[in-house]
Design an enzyme around this catalytic site. Structure first.
Site, PDB file in Angstrom:
ATOM      1  N   SER A 254       0.906  -0.976   0.082  1.00 39.49           N
ATOM      2  CA  SER A 254       0.017  -0.116   0.143  1.00 39.49           C
ATOM      3  C   SER A 254       0.929   1.112  -0.130  1.00 39.49           C
ATOM      4  O   SER A 254       1.885   1.331   0.898  1.00 39.49           O
ATOM      5  CB  SER A 254      -1.030  -0.069   1.333  1.00 39.49           C
ATOM      6  OG  SER A 254      -1.635   1.277   1.387  1.00 39.49           O
ATOM      7  N   LYS A 255       0.680   2.172  -0.844  1.00 39.25           N
ATOM      8  CA  LYS A 255       1.205   3.707  -0.709  1.00 39.25           C
ATOM      9  C   LYS A 255       0.748   4.184   0.286  1.00 39.25           C
ATOM     10  O   LYS A 255      -0.159   5.375  -0.051  1.00 39.25           O
ATOM     11  CB  LYS A 255       1.152   4.150  -2.472  1.00 39.25           C
ATOM     12  CG  LYS A 255       2.146   5.381  -2.432  1.00 39.25           C
ATOM     13  CD  LYS A 255       2.175   5.786  -3.608  1.00 39.25           C
ATOM     14  CE  LYS A 255       2.906   7.187  -3.761  1.00 39.25           C
ATOM     15  NZ  LYS A 255       4.563   6.852  -3.686  1.00 39.25           N
ATOM     16  N   ALA A 256       1.009   3.856   1.546  1.00 40.78           N
ATOM     17  CA  ALA A 256       0.377   4.391   2.737  1.00 40.78           C
ATOM     18  C   ALA A 256       1.105   5.311   3.558  1.00 40.78           C
ATOM     19  O   ALA A 256       2.516   5.336   3.353  1.00 40.78           O
ATOM     20  CB  ALA A 256       0.025   3.253   3.651  1.00 40.78           C
TER      21      ALA A 256
ATOM     22  N   TYR B  81       5.948   5.818   4.861  1.00 41.22           N
ATOM     23  CA  TYR B  81       6.991   6.741   4.489  1.00 41.22           C
ATOM     24  C   TYR B  81       7.637   7.364   5.581  1.00 41.22           C
ATOM     25  O   TYR B  81       8.640   8.109   5.556  1.00 41.22           O
ATOM     26  CB  TYR B  81       6.218   7.746   3.624  1.00 41.22           C
ATOM     27  CG  TYR B  81       6.359   7.219   2.315  1.00 41.22           C
ATOM     28  CD1 TYR B  81       6.863   7.439   1.118  1.00 41.22           C
ATOM     29  CD2 TYR B  81       5.077   6.502   1.758  1.00 41.22           C
ATOM     30  CE1 TYR B  81       6.991   6.865  -0.093  1.00 41.22           C
ATOM     31  CE2 TYR B  81       5.022   5.778   0.649  1.00 41.22           C
ATOM     32  CZ  TYR B  81       5.996   5.875  -0.201  1.00 41.22           C
ATOM     33  OH  TYR B  81       5.634   5.737  -1.543  1.00 41.22           O
TER      34      TYR B  81
END
Length: 304
Positions: A158-160, A164
Site C-alpha cells: 500500500s502506498k500508505a 514513509y
C-alpha cells in the site's frame, strides 16, 4: 517556497472544488492519529497527467490493503484530476491525490469511519527533488540505518503514509550527512529502494534491480522495464546485496517526482556517468514516453 497551507487556487475535496485555504481536516481525524491514509503523486507534462489511470488504480489497491474503500469511482477521480489541473492552468507540474479515514472515532479499530478524498496540483519549480544539475552530475546515496519491513510484518504494497515514516527519518539523516538521499535495505539485508524512488544498477550493458517484495510496485519502474525491453537491454530482477554497489558500473533511481536520476555515489562507491550508454538510452526513452513520442506500452498491473 510558499508553505502549502498558504497557497491559493482550488483543491478537489470530497466531490467538488473548494478554495485552497478551505481544504481542511480535523486534528482528530483517524488518518492523522493512526496513519490510515494513502496517497499518489502524479506528474503533469504538457498539461496532461501522466499515467493517470495507473495511479488511480494503485490508489484504490492501496485503500483495499488498508481495509477501506474509496468513496468515488475511477471515472470521478479521473475527471476531478483533470478539473484541478485545468483550474490551476498547469503545464508542467505535480498532482497529489490523498484518501484517509475521518474523525468519527479515535481508536485503533476504524470500521465506522468515513473516507475522505482530495486532489491538489501545483507547478514544479526547478530543483524540486534534486539540484538543477543532478541529471548531469548525479546524486549521492548513503545506506540508511532503518530497514523496510517484510510483507509479513506490514502492508508494504500500500502506498500508505505510514510506510514513509522510515523514508522521512532516513532522508533527513542522509541530508545532514552531506548526501542527497538514503538507500534502504530489506529485512534480509538486501537493497530495496531509495526513500521515495526505485533503484537500478547498470553492469556490462545490462540492468539490475531489486525485487519489490518489501515495497510498492512502482509505475515509473514499470516504464523503465518496458523501455529497456523495447531497447533490447537485458534486466535481471532479484536480491541485490550491498556489495553489488561496488560491482556495478552505474546506478540510478526512478520515480514520479525524480523521473530517472543518475547516481554518482553510493556510500564509498563512485560512478562515472559520462560513458553510461544504458542510462542515457533509458533517459531518452523515458522523455519520449512522457512527451507522447513513444509507442512503448506499459501494462497497467494495478487495474482490478
Amino acid at each position: 517556497m510558499t508553505p502549502f497551507d498558504q497557497r491559493t487556487g482550488k483543491i478537489w475535496y470530497d466531490g467538488g472544488l473548494v478554495d485552497w485555504a478551505d481544504a481542511k481536516l480535523h486534528v482528530l481525524s483517524h488518518g492523522l492519529h493512526y496513519a490510515s491514509s494513502i496517497f499518489e503523486g502524479i506528474r503533469v507534462y504538457g498539461g496532461s497527467p501522466f499515467m493517470l489511470s495507473e495511479h488511480i488504480a494503485r490508489l484504490r489497491t492501496s485503500a483495499r490493503i488498508l481495509d477501506f474503500d474509496l468513496e468515488h469511482s475511477d471515472d470521478t477521480l479521473h475527471a476531478a484530476t483533470l478539473a484541478v489541473v485545468a483550474e490551476a492552468g498547469i503545464t508542467e507540474g505535480y498532482i497529489r491525490m490523498n484518501a484517509w479515514r475521518g474523525s468519527e472515532i479515535i481508536q485503533t479499530a476504524a470500521l465506522r469511519t468515513s473516507v475522505h478524498t482530495s486532489v491538489a496540483a501545483w507547478e514544479l519549480p526547478e530543483g524540486y527533488y534534486a539540484s538543477e544539475d543532478a541529471l548531469d552530475k548525479g546524486i549521492s546515496l548513503v545506506t540508511g540505518r532503518y530497514r523496510r519491513p517484510a510483507p509479513e510484518y506490514a502492508p508494504v504494497k500500500s502506498k500508505a503514509a505510514g510506510n514513509y515514516m522510515i523514508g522521512t527519518v532516513s532522508k533527513n539523516e542522509a541530508l545532514r550527512a552531506g548526501f542527497d538521499d538514503a538507500l534502504l535495505l530489506d529485512d534480509r539485508g538486501n537493497f530495496v529502494e531509495a526513500t521515495g524512488a526505485h533503484l537500478f544498477f547498470t553492469k556490462d550493458g545490462a540492468l539490475y534491480t531489486p525485487t519489490t517484495r518489501c515495497t510498492i510496485d512502482g509505475i515509473t519502474r514499470a516504464c523503465v522495464l518496458a523501455i529497456a525491453a523495447r531497447e533490447g537491454i537485458a534486466c535481471a530482477v532479484g536480491d541485490l546485496a550491498p556489495r553489488f554497489a561496488g560491482e556495478a558500473d552505474g546506478a540510478f533511481i526512478c520515480g514520479t517526482a525524480c523521473e530517472i536520476l543518475p547516481v554518482a555515489r553510493i556510500d564509498d562507491h563512485h560512478y562515472d556517468l559520462s560513458g553510461n550508454d544504458v542510462l542515457r538510452r533509458l533517459i531518452t526513452g523515458y522523455r519520449e514516453l512522457i512527451e507522447g513520442r513513444s509507442d512503448v506500452e506499459v501494462p497497467n498491473a494495478w487495474a482490478q
